[in-house]
Write an enzyme that holds these catalytic residues in place. Structure first.
Site, short mmCIF file in Angstrom:
data_model
loop_
_atom_site.label_atom_id
_atom_site.label_comp_id
_atom_site.label_asym_id
_atom_site.label_seq_id
_atom_site.Cartn_x
_atom_site.Cartn_y
_atom_site.Cartn_z
N HIS A 49 0.89 -1.49 -0.06
CA HIS A 49 0.18 -0.17 -0.32
C HIS A 49 1.34 1.35 0.19
O HIS A 49 2.01 1.57 0.50
CB HIS A 49 -1.66 0.32 1.17
CG HIS A 49 -2.01 1.19 1.28
ND1 HIS A 49 -1.42 2.28 2.15
CD2 HIS A 49 -3.06 1.74 0.15
CE1 HIS A 49 -2.09 3.28 2.02
NE2 HIS A 49 -3.18 3.00 1.28
N SER A 50 0.47 1.73 -0.56
CA SER A 50 1.21 3.33 -0.73
C SER A 50 3.24 3.71 -0.88
O SER A 50 2.68 2.64 -2.25
CB SER A 50 0.65 3.98 0.46
OG SER A 50 1.52 5.89 0.07
#
Length: 263
Positions: free
Chosen positions: A90-91
């Protein structure tokens, strides 16, 4: 959910199951992925990678050097190299997943799939020149702008002070990261973007297609930057698509930047 590094690899619960390693973004811990295994089929076993200085490893110094961080994470993944492997991030965790997959492939360990979630592609990251060290308040403002961190944590000075070392190290790595031209994965990549994400531009998510020689697909789904963590239904939808991708036989679809949009 199994958190790694762990003292020793746990017994395989499902022989032949794909080991899915999940990496949190800047300032987050592996606890972000708690409960994800509830929405995965028995053919996939989820592992959350905890970087030094985060969550269960807060007694360790956080890494400020990317190669050192990746070496640490590689040591946690290698014991599972005899199993089918996939990585999700994520990210900025997606960039770490990409870099880990590159290293695994170079070592001769096949990677079944990489899943960037709400992340600017590695290929569009050019790094920022070193500048002055941000103040605590500037880091707090940056974290607040990302969303996902409860306001009581940001407003509590003692709690925020506990986050600062890892937060400072993470943003230093994020800002300094520079893509090396020619670094391409061989495995498929499926990226996910939140339609209401104000942090990551849609074009920069589609750019993950430039990071692989394999098949590329991108999904634009309802929600913001933290859409998989905001609602159980959003997480379930993401993991359902992920499971379908891992179940797909190699070569069953042409390499093209498919862009399904839901909602």
């Amino acid at each position: 959910m199994t958190f790694v590094p762990s003292p020793s690899p746990p017994a395989v619960r499902q022989p032949g199951a794909t080991a899915l390693f999940c990496l949190p973004g800047a300032g987050a811990s592996a606890g972000l992925f708690a409960g994800w295994d509830e929405d995965l089929p028995a053919t996939i076993e989820a592992f959350a990678l905890e970087p030094a200085g985060h969550g269960l490893r807060t007694d360790e110094e956080p890494h400020t050097d990317l190669d050192t961080l990746l070496a640490d994470l590689m040591d946690a993944v290698r014991p599972y190299a005899g199993r089918p492997l996939a990585l999700l991030g994520h990210s900025f965790g997606a960039v770490l997943a990409f870099e880990l997959a590159l290293r695994l492939e170079r070592e001769g360990t096949p990677v079944r799939h990489v899943f960037p979630v709400a992340a600017r592609a590695a290929a569009v990251r050019t790094g920022s020149p070193p500048g002055r060290e941000p103040t605590d308040e500037e880091l707090k403002a940056r974290l607040r702008a990302l969303g996902g961190t409860p306001a009581p944590v940001l407003d509590d000075e003692e709690m925020f002070a506990l986050l600062l070392p890892a937060l400072r190290a993470d943003f230093e790595l994020t800002d300094a990261y520079r893509y090396r031209a020619g670094d391409l994965l061989d495995c498929p990549v499926t990226a996910f973007a939140g339609a209401d994400d104000t942090v990551v531009p849609w074009a920069s998510v589609k750019a993950w297609g430039a990071c692989t020689r394999g098949r590329f697909t991108v999904h634009r789904v309802p929600g913001g930057h933290f859409f998989p963590f905001a609602h159980r239904s959003a997480r379930a939808d993401l993991l359902r698509t992920l499971a379908q991708e891992l179940d797909r036989r190699p070569g069953t679809a042409p390499r093209r930047p498919d862009t399904p949009e839901h909602g």
